[in-house]
Design a protein around this motif. Sequence first.
Motif, mmCIF file in Angstrom:
data_model
loop_
_atom_site.group_PDB
_atom_site.id
_atom_site.type_symbol
_atom_site.label_atom_id
_atom_site.label_comp_id
_atom_site.label_asym_id
_atom_site.label_seq_id
_atom_site.Cartn_x
_atom_site.Cartn_y
_atom_site.Cartn_z
ATOM 1 N N LYS A 170 0.168 9.622 0.475
ATOM 2 C CA LYS A 170 -0.063 8.294 1.067
ATOM 3 C C LYS A 170 0.299 8.378 2.541
ATOM 4 O O LYS A 170 1.468 8.507 2.894
ATOM 5 N N ARG A 172 4.742 -6.174 -2.120
ATOM 6 C CA ARG A 172 3.989 -6.264 -3.374
ATOM 7 C C ARG A 172 3.419 -4.883 -3.660
ATOM 8 O O ARG A 172 3.275 -4.060 -2.745
ATOM 9 N N ASP A 226 2.566 6.061 -10.943
ATOM 10 C CA ASP A 226 3.761 5.744 -10.143
ATOM 11 C C ASP A 226 4.981 5.731 -11.053
ATOM 12 O O ASP A 226 4.913 5.256 -12.192
ATOM 13 N N SER A 261 0.821 -1.228 0.000
ATOM 14 C CA SER A 261 0.000 0.000 0.000
ATOM 15 C C SER A 261 0.844 1.262 0.000
ATOM 16 O O SER A 261 0.333 2.349 -0.286
ATOM 17 N N THR A 291 -5.923 0.331 -6.078
ATOM 18 C CA THR A 291 -7.342 -0.024 -6.056
ATOM 19 C C THR A 291 -7.802 -0.416 -7.460
ATOM 20 O O THR A 291 -8.490 -1.430 -7.640
ATOM 21 N N LYS A 346 -4.622 6.489 0.594
ATOM 22 C CA LYS A 346 -4.399 7.486 -0.448
ATOM 23 C C LYS A 346 -5.320 8.680 -0.188
ATOM 24 O O LYS A 346 -6.520 8.510 0.024
HETATM 25 P P1 AMP Z 1 -4.660 3.133 -3.593
HETATM 26 O O1 AMP Z 1 -5.138 4.014 -4.667
HETATM 27 O O2 AMP Z 1 -5.084 3.520 -2.224
HETATM 28 O O3 AMP Z 1 -5.050 1.805 -3.959
HETATM 29 O O4 AMP Z 1 -3.089 3.219 -3.582
HETATM 30 C C1 AMP Z 1 -2.318 2.769 -4.650
HETATM 31 C C2 AMP Z 1 -0.954 3.366 -4.577
HETATM 32 O O5 AMP Z 1 -0.263 2.882 -3.431
HETATM 33 C C3 AMP Z 1 -0.074 3.017 -5.726
HETATM 34 O O6 AMP Z 1 -0.356 3.793 -6.872
HETATM 35 C C4 AMP Z 1 1.312 3.276 -5.141
HETATM 36 O O7 AMP Z 1 1.620 4.655 -5.205
HETATM 37 C C5 AMP Z 1 1.126 2.895 -3.681
HETATM 38 N N1 AMP Z 1 1.685 1.588 -3.363
HETATM 39 C C6 AMP Z 1 1.046 0.419 -3.187
HETATM 40 N N2 AMP Z 1 1.918 -0.559 -2.850
HETATM 41 C C7 AMP Z 1 3.142 -0.003 -2.809
HETATM 42 C C8 AMP Z 1 4.463 -0.468 -2.499
HETATM 43 N N3 AMP Z 1 4.689 -1.734 -2.137
HETATM 44 N N4 AMP Z 1 5.476 0.412 -2.581
HETATM 45 C C9 AMP Z 1 5.267 1.693 -2.915
HETATM 46 N N5 AMP Z 1 4.043 2.195 -3.193
HETATM 47 C C10 AMP Z 1 3.000 1.369 -3.138
#
Ligand code: AMP
Length: 498
Positions: free
Chosen positions: A396, A291, A374, A269, A295, A401
Motif C-alpha cells: 500500500k 474508517r 487484513d 485506504s 474495493t 494497492k
Molecule cells: P484497496 O484494495 O485498494 O481497496 O485497498 C484495501 C485495503 O486498504 C484493505 O484491505 C486494507 O489493507 C487497507 N486499508 C483501508 N483502510 C484502512 C485503514 N483505515 N487502516 C489500515 N488499512 C486500511
Amino acid sequence: MTPLLPALQSPLAGADGREAVRFGELSLSYARLAALAGSLGPRIAGAGGRIAVWATPSAETVVAVVAALLAGVPAVPLNPKTGARELAHIVGDSAPAAVLAGPDDTLPPALAAVPRIDVLVDGDAGPTAADVCGEPGPETAALIVYTSGTTGPPKGAILPRRAVAASLDALEDAWGWTGDDVLVHALPLFHVHGLVLGVLGPLRRGGSVRHLGRFSPEGVTRELASGGTMLFGVPTMYHRLAEALQEAGDAGVALAGALAGARLLVSGSAALPVHDHERIHAATGRRVIERYGMTETLMNTGVRADGLPRPGTVGPPLAGVELRLVEEDGSAATAPGAIGEIQVRGPNLFSGYLGRPDATAAAYTEDGWFRTGDVATVAPDGYVTIVGRKATDLIKSGGYKIGAGEIENALLDHPGVREAAVTGEPDADLGERVVAWVVPSHPDSPPGEAELADHVAELLSPHKRPRTVHYLDALPRNDLGKIMKRALTAGARQVRGD
Ligand code: AMP
Ligand code: MCA
C-alpha cells in the motif's frame, strides 16, 4: 425502489439551486448536473454495453459517472495515467462499448477502437436533458473498479447499486452525514475512496463536494475555511498536512484554523500512523477519525462522529456489516486480544470479479464470508485495530494497492533485468515505498534506477514505479527455489539514478 441518487433522479432535482460539485472555478448545481448527465443518457444507453470513463480529476468525470448511473449502465473508471500494458488489459477485460472523456482529453492507442463520447460541461445541456429515470434493480452493476492482487494483472471488482447504497447509508449513520455537509478532497476519481465515498457520497445525501484537482495543504485550507465541513484523505495527505502544520508562518496557522473548524476529518485506504494523528491533534485540537474498507467490500468499519476517536484503530463495524476474526486454521479467533484475519459479510459487498469466477470463489470461505486478507484484533467494545496483512506481496503506497507480482513481471521484461523481486518498505510519507531488488543481465552496465522506474510507469502506472532499486548478484532463494523476500536486505548494493 429507492433511487441510488435521489437528488438527481427525482422530478424536483435541484429545484432549490443547490451546488452539487465544484472543481476550482467550475460549479455544477444539482439541476445542471442532472441536465448534463441526462443529455448523455441516450448515447450511453445506445452504446449497448458497459461504459469506460477517462477519470481525470474533473467535473467531466462526475458528469460521466452520474450519466452512466442514471442510464443504469455500469461505468468502468480508468486511471488516465495507466501505462500501456495495464490499460490494454483493462480495456480488453472490460470490453467497454464506449468511452466517456472530456473534449480536450487525448486518449491513448489502447482506446482507439472504442467509440468515444465527449462529455461537455459548458454550454447548453441539449434537448434530452433531465429525464426522470427509473431505478434499475439493486443487483445491477453500478461500477467496475480495477484492483490489484498479489500476482497477475488487476481484476475488475463489480460493485452493484445495492452495495454502493448500503455502504453510503452506513456512513450516513456513523457520521451524521447530511445534505448540509460540504466535502473537500483531492482523491483520484478512479478508485472507491475518491469516487464512491468522495463523489457519490455527497450526491446521495444531496450535499456537495469540492474537489481540489490536486492535493495541497493550501487548497485544503482554502476550501475548509470557506464552507467545507468534511475532509477525506489517504494517510499520505494527512502526513503532508501534519508537516505543513509544523511550518512557521501564516500558512500553518491558517491550516490549523481550517482543520479545527471542520466537522469531520476522515482518513482511510491505509493506516494513519499514530505519530501523525498526534501531530494534527496537537496543532489543531482536532482528532482525525479512521474508517476501513476495501474495493471489494466498500466500507467495513469506522469510528463514529459521536464515538471515541482512538488513534490507531479503525472503529467498530458499520451498520449492517458482520465482522469476525479467523485463525490460520479457519477457527474463530475469539480469545481476548486474539489476532486473526478479518472476514466480513453484508450488503456492502461486491458481486464478484468480472469474468473471474475462480477468483471470486477463492475470495470467500465455504460459509460465505469474504476474506479481506487484513489481520487485526478486536477490543471488547468492538473497535478493530489492524495489525498487518496476510500477503507480504501486497503493497500500500500512498493509499494505492499494488501487487508485487505485477511489478516483478514488468521489471523482468526489461532487457537489462535477469531476476527481480519487489517488496514494500516503510516510508514516512507514502506508508510503504515500492522497492525493487534486481539482478542485472549485465552486471557491469545495469539499467539505472530512473530507467527502471520509467519502464514500470510506462507499462503499468506511475504510482507502481519502484522508488528505490537495489542491485544484487543473486536473489536469496530457499531449497525449493522460492525467493526469500525477508532476507532481501543484507548485502544490498544501492545505486541511485542513471
Ligand atoms: P484497496 O484494495 O485498494 O481497496 O485497498 C484495501 C485495503 O486498504 C484493505 O484491505 C486494507 O489493507 C487497507 N486499508 C483501508 N483502510 C484502512 C485503514 N483505515 N487502516 C489500515 N488499512 C486500511
Ligand atoms: C512520477 N510521475 C511519473 C513518473 N514519476 N510519471 C511518469 N513516469 C514516471 N517515471 C508523475 C506522477 O504521475 C504524478 O503526476 C507525479 O509525477 C507525482 O507522482 P507520485 O510521486 O507518485 O505522487 P505523489 O505526489 O507521491 O502522490 C501522493 C498522493 C497519491 C497524492 C497521496 O499517492 C494519491 O493520490 N493517493 C490516493 C490513492 C487512493 O485514492 N487510494 C484509494 C484506493 P501528477 O502529479 O500529475 O499526478 S480505494 C481503497 O483503498 C479502499 C476502498 C479504501 O479503504 O479507501
